[in-house]
Design an enzyme around this catalytic site. Structure first.
Site, PDB file in Angstrom:
ATOM      1  N   HIS A 204       0.878  -1.167   0.000  1.00 23.15           N
ATOM      2  CA  HIS A 204       0.000   0.000   0.000  1.00 23.15           C
ATOM      3  C   HIS A 204       0.918   1.220   0.000  1.00 23.15           C
ATOM      4  CE1 HIS A 204      -4.135  -1.641   1.484  1.00 23.15           C
ATOM      5  NE2 HIS A 204      -3.715  -2.192   0.362  1.00 23.15           N
TER       6      HIS A 204
ATOM      7  N   ASP B 141      -2.788   3.831  -1.468  1.00 24.35           N
ATOM      8  CA  ASP B 141      -3.644   4.012  -0.296  1.00 24.35           C
ATOM      9  C   ASP B 141      -3.396   5.376   0.321  1.00 24.35           C
ATOM     10  OD1 ASP B 141      -5.362   3.721   1.782  1.00 24.35           O
ATOM     11  OD2 ASP B 141      -4.237   2.195   2.847  1.00 24.35           O
TER      12      ASP B 141
END
Length: 416
Positions: free
Chosen positions: A284, A324
């Site tokens: 992420h 993310d």
């Protein structure tokens, strides 16, 4: 930039890289095959379609830039536009709260595959594959503990939710003919000192074991650790050490979120050890500033180091890449493009390292030569290779994507 200039610059770069043993055509092809899972929540500040409420449960979005997507159609339209500005064919990562609920409230322990069927069809129409996340935050039963909650009713609610999410991910994977990666992150923790740290971790491990009991061949679960959450600063149940041990002993995929570490830590340091003990990694890619603030990913040293270590460890085929962050302070489409392109640039830089020669120097104990080549590689013309990659894919080169996003804002997002 004119096409001939790009091609001429690429030819020069190709020859320079060849002189140090790097095949730029091969690197471009590897980058072409490297998919990035775009995070749907950048479009609407992680609000979703369940309650239309701001975030809660250890995380927070800051900023109020105009043009937030307000419904499923606007989220999809934004992502379709983002695709036109990115080279390569990428995936889409959905949180459970982004289901197609048809205007009805569906609690999280009742969610089903049918609530994502339109996403499965949309993804097929748009040549995208889907990844997924269970959603433990922003719910009346979230509190400070979910899967590690000593209250059996609360804990069972979240176990059922996560089980159902795995089934949805499995349906996505089956429909697209490629495993859907489902990330499991819970914010569980304590604002102040707890004297029962082991108890909550035992409950979390038991909950996860129960969630994972069902054999679902078309999905892969991954487990995300965190340093702390807002209002949960003193203790995180699902800490880095917890999930490292859990994934190593259960042979599960580990999620490295670059925003979930101390500021002095370099996430790349964890790659080689994790690749020894877990089957795969989920990345992420985010950018922390002071705390886990999820700023837009840029091509900084931390992100470069991460992908260089992945490539140096021959781990690119075992690493899944997703974004993310959720920046609501700037144009949200621009944030998508900046972050995705920055990630691609870091992957490309890693692929263009003269790794064979560097390994040879290291094996021979030629440490001066190794350091010298590492330094010289930093100023090699990788930008010309990245421009060529974008030209080859028929998307804007250099800063040419800026006017396209400005036009989309003028005609689409500013009217919301």
């Amino acid at each position: 930039m004119k096409e001939n200039q790009i091609l001429q610059s690429y030819q020069i770069a190709k020859e320079r890289y060849a002189a140090i043993g790097v095949d730029t055509d091969k690197a471009v092809e590897q980058l072409q095959q490297t998919q990035i899972s775009l995070h749907c929540w950048q479009t609407d500040d992680v609000v979703g379609f369940e309650r239309n409420e701001a975030l809660s449960g250890g995380i927070q979005t800051t900023g109020n830039y105009p043009g937030r997507a307000r419904n499923i159609d606007e989220v999809r339209r934004d992502i379709e536009f983002v695709k036109t500005l990115l080279a390569g064919n990428h995936r889409l990562n959905l949180h459970e709260i982004y289901g197609d609920f048809g205007g009805h409230f569906v609690d999280r322990d009742q969610v089903e595959v049918k609530h994502f069927q339109s996403w499965i069809e949309w993804a097929k129409e748009n040549n995208m594959k889907l990844d997924f996340n269970s959603t433990s935050f922003s719910h009346p039963k979230s509190g400070s503990l979910t899967l590690s909650n000593p209250d059996p009713a609360i804990r069972e609610f979240w176990i059922e939710h996560t089980r159902r999410c795995r089934r949805i991910a499995d349906a996505m994977g089956k429909a697209q003919g490629d495993a859907c990666i489902m990330n499991i992150w819970v914010h569980d923790g304590s604002k102040d000192i707890t004297v029962q740290r082991k108890r909550y971790r035992e409950l979390l491990a038991d909950s996860l074991d129960r969630v994972m009991e069902e054999h679902l061949p078309h999905m892969k679960a991954c487990f995300e650790a965190k340093l702390f959450g807002i209002g949960l600063e003193s203790y995180t149940v699902g800490s880095h050490d917890f999930y490292t041990a859990y994934c190593a002993t259960r042979k599960q995929m580990y999620t490295l979120d670059t925003g979930h570490y101390e500021q002095t830590e370099n996430v790349s340091d964890f790659v080689s050890t994790l690749l020894m003990y877990v089957p795969e990694l989920m990345l992420h890619v985010s950018r922390p500033v002071r705390w886990d603030s999820d700023h837009v990913t840029i091509m900084n040293d931390q992100t470069l180091d991460l992908f260089k270590e992945i490539v140096r460890a021959d781990g690119l085929h075992r690493a899944h890449i997703g974004l993310d962050y959720f920046d609501a302070s700037i144009n949200r489409i621009g944030a998508y493009i900046i972050g995705t392109r920055a990630t691609q640039k870091c992957v490309l830089q890693a692929l263009l390292e003269p790794l064979a020669k560097l390994r040879e120097y290291e094996n021979n104990g030629q440490n001066f030569e190794r350091l010298a080549l590492l330094e010289e590689a930093k100023s090699m013309p990788f930008g010309a290779v990245f421009d060529y990659f974008n030209l080859k894919n028929g998307v804007p080169v250099g800063e040419d994507f800026i006017p396209a996003i400005q036009d989309y804002e003028k005609n689409v997002t500013s009217k919301r």
